[in-house]
Structures are given as C-alpha cells and as structure tokens.
Design an enzyme around this catalytic site. Sequence first.
Site, PDB file in Angstrom:
ATOM      1  N   HIS A   1       4.949  50.238  -1.276  1.00  0.00           N
ATOM      2  CA  HIS A   1       4.793  51.435  -2.110  1.00  0.00           C
ATOM      3  C   HIS A   1       3.857  52.455  -1.462  1.00  0.00           C
ATOM      4  O   HIS A   1       4.219  53.615  -1.242  1.00  0.00           O
ATOM      5  CB  HIS A   1       4.253  51.039  -3.486  1.00  0.00           C
ATOM      6  CG  HIS A   1       5.142  50.128  -4.261  1.00  0.00           C
ATOM      7  ND1 HIS A   1       6.320  50.557  -4.842  1.00  0.00           N
ATOM      8  CD2 HIS A   1       5.025  48.810  -4.560  1.00  0.00           C
ATOM      9  CE1 HIS A   1       6.894  49.538  -5.470  1.00  0.00           C
ATOM     10  NE2 HIS A   1       6.128  48.467  -5.310  1.00  0.00           N
ATOM     11  N   ASP A   2       2.632  52.037  -1.160  1.00  0.00           N
ATOM     12  CA  ASP A   2       1.611  52.987  -0.716  1.00  0.00           C
ATOM     13  C   ASP A   2       1.883  53.557   0.669  1.00  0.00           C
ATOM     14  O   ASP A   2       1.473  54.684   0.972  1.00  0.00           O
ATOM     15  CB  ASP A   2       0.238  52.327  -0.746  1.00  0.00           C
ATOM     16  CG  ASP A   2      -0.222  52.015  -2.159  1.00  0.00           C
ATOM     17  OD1 ASP A   2       0.282  52.658  -3.102  1.00  0.00           O
ATOM     18  OD2 ASP A   2      -1.074  51.126  -2.328  1.00  0.00           O
TER      19      ASP A   2
END
EC number: 3.2.-.-
Length: 306
Positions: free
Chosen positions: A235-236
């Site tokens: 995600h990040d």
Amino acid sequence: MTASLHIILDTDPGIDDAAAIAAALFAPQLDLQLITTVAGNVSVEKTTRNALQLLHFWNSDIPLAQGAATPLLRPLRDAAYVHGESGMEGYDFVDHQRQPLAKPAFIAIRDVLMNAPEPMTLVAIGPLTNIALLLMHYPECACNIHRLVLMGGSAGRGNFTPNAEFNIAVDPEAAALVFRSGLEIVMCGLDVTNQAMLSPDFLNKLPALNRTGKMLHSLFNHYRSGSMRTGVRMHDLCAIAWLVRPELFTLQSCFVAVETQGQYTAGTTVVDIEGRLGQPANAQVALALDVDGFRQWVAEVFAYAP
C-alpha cells in the site's frame, strides 16, 4: 542521477512503511530531508522506535521527529493485527542509542518547510494527524507545500470498515481538514494499492538481493496484508512510486469529502468520480496502476539499497 525532488515523509511503521522508507531513502530521484512518525499501525512510541531502527539499519542520518500519539478527537484504533504487536515483527534489529528530535513532528515539518528555498512535497503514508496539526497551527506553511501525496482513502470499498480505508478511518477529522485545506493532493488509495501486489516469485528473490532484501523478506513473512504464498500488498509504496514513476498511475481530478459523522461510515472518502455533487475537484485520485511496471520499479529501487 541527481536527486531533484525534496520530500518530507510522515509515516507509521508498519511493515509496508518499512518498504516505503527504503524507497524514499534510496530512489536516486528523491532527497528525503525529514521523517516524522504518527500513531497508526501501532502506537507512536512503537512507530518512532521502528523508524529509528530502520535508520540505524541503513546508517542514515536523516532527522526524525515523533508526532501525534492520538487522533485529533478519537481514541487510537491500531492495526497490530496486520503488522504484529511491535509494528515490525519478523526481524531482530540491532540496538542503538539514537533519539528523535526534541520537538514534535508538526513543528519539525514547519521548520524544514519554512527554511527550504522552494516549496517541498509532503508524503503521508499514515493517518493525517500530523499534517492536520501543521495546518491548524501554521496555516502559512501551506504556501511552502508544493503538493501532498498520500496513501489513504478509497473510491470503493474499505479495508478497516466496509467503506473506510485504515489511514483515513483512524483520524477522519484530520483527513477532512486536510482535504478542505486547498493543498494540491494526490490520493493513492485502495483502488490502486490493492493492485500493488508483490508476487511470491518476486518475494522469494529478495534475500539474494542485499541486506535490505533479506530484512524486508523477514518482515513480509509476518505481514498480514496478503501472504508469502499469494503475494503481499504494498500500500504505502504506491505513494513513493507515484513521485518517481507517475506514468504508472491513472489519475482523475475529483472532489473528495471525508465523512466524520456516520455511525457506520465515519472515515469514508466520498470520491465524486462523476461530478454529481457539483463541487470543484480538490484531489487527483489514482484509480488504476500498471502492476508490471510497478513491480519492475520496486525491484530497481530495492537494488539501490545496501
């Protein structure tokens, strides 16, 4: 290659945060000038400890400031069930004596912004509490922010509640303030981050890459956003990828509002893709990702690390 983009990274490590910090440190196009921590995946004491451990692992002298311990108005709800009780289960880091700066994150961000020769890019990959505090206490800093690139939100389903993504749901009031701020915002939400899977074959090659690959492989074995057998979601890393390879993403200008009142919907990002609300766009929302290109870039940037 000379670094051309000066950034500040606000983070809540977090296993996928560790991968994003590696990319922010070692992508040759980026100049990481400050890391700030926030409560999110685990408590701010743990996210700070984790970030300091990573900086010691890489022998980096990037300054780090500890940020908000709680959301603006709500108790903290963390994601230890995804990242482990420490936030970075799976690797034994060497002890160190490094400490964070003796000032809170939002003041550290202010100081870097106001002393920069030109506006800088903020990258937020945790709850938006520190960014909201910055804008609340020092609204004049907005002129020194080129843009805010964030991992958070969703135009569809959530991953913390049926409709809300974790980073936004942890502190909806902070997120609502940030989206109303007038900052130029790029939102990398679940619509793209759920596509950002590192395959089992990719993961199995990490230990042979370098020390960083071995460390991340150990962490990914304990990461619960996917599995080593099916692949893990980064995600990040999407926020860092957009900075370096924006052509991998399909973006659309949208009006985004954050729900703060709903009993079942607090933390939901209302993304008006079709313009039905008649409000001016306040964010560039990533809706699709070139997954093969993303994986190729991740392999390249991890190879720059020691």
